[in-house]
Design a protein around this motif. Structure first.
Motif, PDB file in Angstrom:
ATOM      1  N   TYR A 180     -38.238   7.242 -13.686  1.00  0.00           N
ATOM      2  CA  TYR A 180     -39.318   7.090 -14.664  1.00  0.00           C
ATOM      3  C   TYR A 180     -39.073   8.017 -15.850  1.00  0.00           C
ATOM      4  N   THR A 215     -45.508  -6.589  -4.962  1.00  0.00           N
ATOM      5  CA  THR A 215     -46.266  -7.621  -5.682  1.00  0.00           C
ATOM      6  C   THR A 215     -45.382  -8.834  -5.944  1.00  0.00           C
ATOM      7  N   CYS A 232     -44.857  -7.780 -13.111  1.00  0.00           N
ATOM      8  CA  CYS A 232     -45.710  -7.725 -11.923  1.00  0.00           C
ATOM      9  C   CYS A 232     -45.482  -6.430 -11.154  1.00  0.00           C
ATOM     10  N   GLU A 238     -35.718  -5.243 -15.126  1.00  0.00           N
ATOM     11  CA  GLU A 238     -37.170  -5.111 -14.945  1.00  0.00           C
ATOM     12  C   GLU A 238     -37.743  -4.251 -16.064  1.00  0.00           C
ATOM     13  N   THR A 251     -48.020  -3.253  -8.609  1.00  0.00           N
ATOM     14  CA  THR A 251     -49.336  -2.832  -8.130  1.00  0.00           C
ATOM     15  C   THR A 251     -50.230  -2.455  -9.301  1.00  0.00           C
ATOM     16  N   LYS A 308     -37.958   4.473  -5.177  1.00  0.00           N
ATOM     17  CA  LYS A 308     -39.029   4.904  -6.084  1.00  0.00           C
ATOM     18  C   LYS A 308     -38.948   6.426  -6.272  1.00  0.00           C
ATOM     19  N   ALA A 364     -42.732  -2.036 -13.764  1.00  0.00           N
ATOM     20  CA  ALA A 364     -43.040  -3.301 -13.075  1.00  0.00           C
ATOM     21  C   ALA A 364     -41.821  -4.225 -13.037  1.00  0.00           C
ATOM     22  N   SER A 420     -40.201  -4.955  -5.527  1.00  0.00           N
ATOM     23  CA  SER A 420     -41.653  -4.902  -5.733  1.00  0.00           C
ATOM     24  C   SER A 420     -42.398  -5.687  -4.658  1.00  0.00           C
TER      25      SER A 420
HETATM   26  N1  PLP Z   1     -40.718  -1.722 -10.616  1.00  0.00           N
HETATM   27  C1  PLP Z   1     -41.006  -0.444 -10.898  1.00  0.00           C
HETATM   28  C2  PLP Z   1     -40.002   0.334 -11.639  1.00  0.00           C
HETATM   29  C3  PLP Z   1     -42.214   0.112 -10.460  1.00  0.00           C
HETATM   30  O1  PLP Z   1     -42.518   1.372 -10.725  1.00  0.00           O
HETATM   31  C4  PLP Z   1     -43.132  -0.673  -9.754  1.00  0.00           C
HETATM   32  C5  PLP Z   1     -44.379  -0.110  -9.253  1.00  0.00           C
HETATM   33  O2  PLP Z   1     -44.496   0.294  -8.140  1.00  0.00           O
HETATM   34  C6  PLP Z   1     -42.799  -1.991  -9.505  1.00  0.00           C
HETATM   35  C7  PLP Z   1     -41.595  -2.492  -9.939  1.00  0.00           C
HETATM   36  C8  PLP Z   1     -43.727  -2.870  -8.737  1.00  0.00           C
HETATM   37  O3  PLP Z   1     -43.701  -2.601  -7.372  1.00  0.00           O
HETATM   38  P1  PLP Z   1     -44.959  -2.916  -6.482  1.00  0.00           P
HETATM   39  O4  PLP Z   1     -45.294  -4.327  -6.698  1.00  0.00           O
HETATM   40  O5  PLP Z   1     -44.517  -2.653  -5.098  1.00  0.00           O
HETATM   41  O6  PLP Z   1     -46.040  -2.000  -6.926  1.00  0.00           O
END
Ligand code: PLP
Ligand code: COI
Length: 342
Positions: free
Chosen positions: A191, A249, A283, A222, A285, A186, A226, A247
């Motif tokens: 981003y 979630t 999906c 993805e 957070t 992350k 999300a 993720s």
């Molecule tokens: N993919 C990306 C690129 C994200 O920024 C996020 C957000 O955190 C997710 C997936 C989903 O991850 P999580 O469910 O851990 O929030």
């Protein structure tokens, strides 16, 4: 001090609101210091800090919920702690010990308790941990000093449509991550890389860009903020790829799908398989579970219509309802995902 009297908790945007405190911890002289509490929303940073020049910046996102019993619940913060450590190792930053992360999360939530949206509002308190390299660097080298900050802000759904179907768009000329790059961590730069595609998708009336695998442009990866999954019959299918963020979630929804008697497959999903999907969703957070009615391959003008009438499908509805119920304390926490804050 922020006045909460006139806040419409049920219609909060996903944005920044000033709260009372944030917490910080700095790695210096080879060790992590004490947790500091501050009301300062700014940071004092050296102009040559490695986070500014060479992208030594990683972050997390997690939520705290107020239950019908009045108690405060954090959802799987231990997983965020581990992922922050993985991201740190990925770009040679100092991993924050899990116990410090947990203490910081609990502290910042408790200190800002009045900002936790009430039960039933549909909103929650979003925690944003961020770690930055702060040592001055001109040559490309990792810092030896790091700061972790966790701030909080009350939020509504990431997509303004809430739990309603939206359409997403694919553009092959953008990648959010390289095949052996930083997509699995992350890292803020992912981003930045995704912003162009997202802006184009939004300008064209779509809620998000859906990225293909960066190597072959053949499989679904993805969305910008999300993960992605489809439902075929009784099976939950989600991409397995080295360039997507693991993720928490998605991991939770896969378990919930099994609990609901569904099959689960994590494997490469060819773009064309969308034609066979009964349901689809993003999906995460922030996104929670955001249903998708159509995916458009913008380069070839191919429309994969998943929900012809635009309605949310039954499996995505069940998955979303169970996830939310666990987070709010309305369904038993059978997997030990919830951490109480008292
Ligand atoms: N993919 C990306 C690129 C994200 O920024 C996020 C957000 O955190 C997710 C997936 C989903 O991850 P999580 O469910 O851990 O929030
Ligand atoms: C989250 O879901 O917590 C995220 O970090 C996504 C973000 C881009 C809003």
């Amino acid at each position: 001090m922020t006045n909460l009297e006139n806040i419409d908790w049920a219609h909060l945007p996903f944005g920044y609101m000033k709260t009372d405190y944030n917490v910080r911890c700095t790695f210096k002289d080879g060790k992590w210091g004490e947790i500091e509490v501050t009301q300062d929303e700014t940071i004092n940073l050296h102009m040559a800090a490695s986070c500014l020049h060479y992208g030594q910046e990683i972050f997390e996102g997690l939520k705290a919920f107020r239950g019908s019993d009045g108690k405060i619940r954090l959802f799987r913060p231990d997983e965020n702690a581990k992922r922050l450590q993985n991201s740190a190792r990925g770009i040679l930053m100092e991993p924050l010990p899990e116990d410090i992360f947990m203490e910081m999360c609990k502290k910042v939530v408790k200190l800002n308790e009045r900002f936790i949206p009430p039960y039933g509002s549909g909103s929650s308190l979003y925690l944003r941990p961020v770690e930055i390299g702060i040592s001055p660097r001109v040559g490309v080298n990792p810092a030896d000093e790091y700061t972790v900050i966790i701030f909080v802000t009350p939020v509504g759904p990431y997509f303004k449509e809430g739990f309603h179907c939206t359409k997403v768009a694919i553009y092959r000329e953008y990648d959010r991550a390289a095949p052996c790059g930083t997509g699995r961590w992350k890292v803020g730069g992912n981003y930045a890389a995704g912003m162009g595609a997202t802006a184009r998708a939004k300008a064209a009336g779509y809620s998000a860009a859906l990225f293909l695998d960066p190597k072959e442009k053949k499989y679904l990866d993805e969305c910008g903020p999300a993960n992605f999954f489809i439902i075929k019959g009784n099976t939950y299918i989600t991409p397995k790829s080295g360039s997507i963020l693991p993720s928490i979630t998605n991991m939770s929804l896969q378990q919930i799908a099994r609990d609901l008697g569904m099959e689960v497959e994590a494997r490469p999903i060819p773009l064309e398989e969308l034609a066979e999907a009964d349901e689809a969703a993003e999906c995460g957070t922030a996104a929670v579970t955001a249903p998708i009615s159509e995916v458009v391959d913008m380069d070839n003008d191919v429309h994969y219509v998943i929900r012809k009438d635009g309605s949310v499908g039954p499996k995505v509805t069940d998955l979303y309802n169970r996830l939310r119920a666990i987070q709010m304390g309305d369904y038993p926490d059978e997997h030990g995902w919830v951490v109480m804050v008292d």
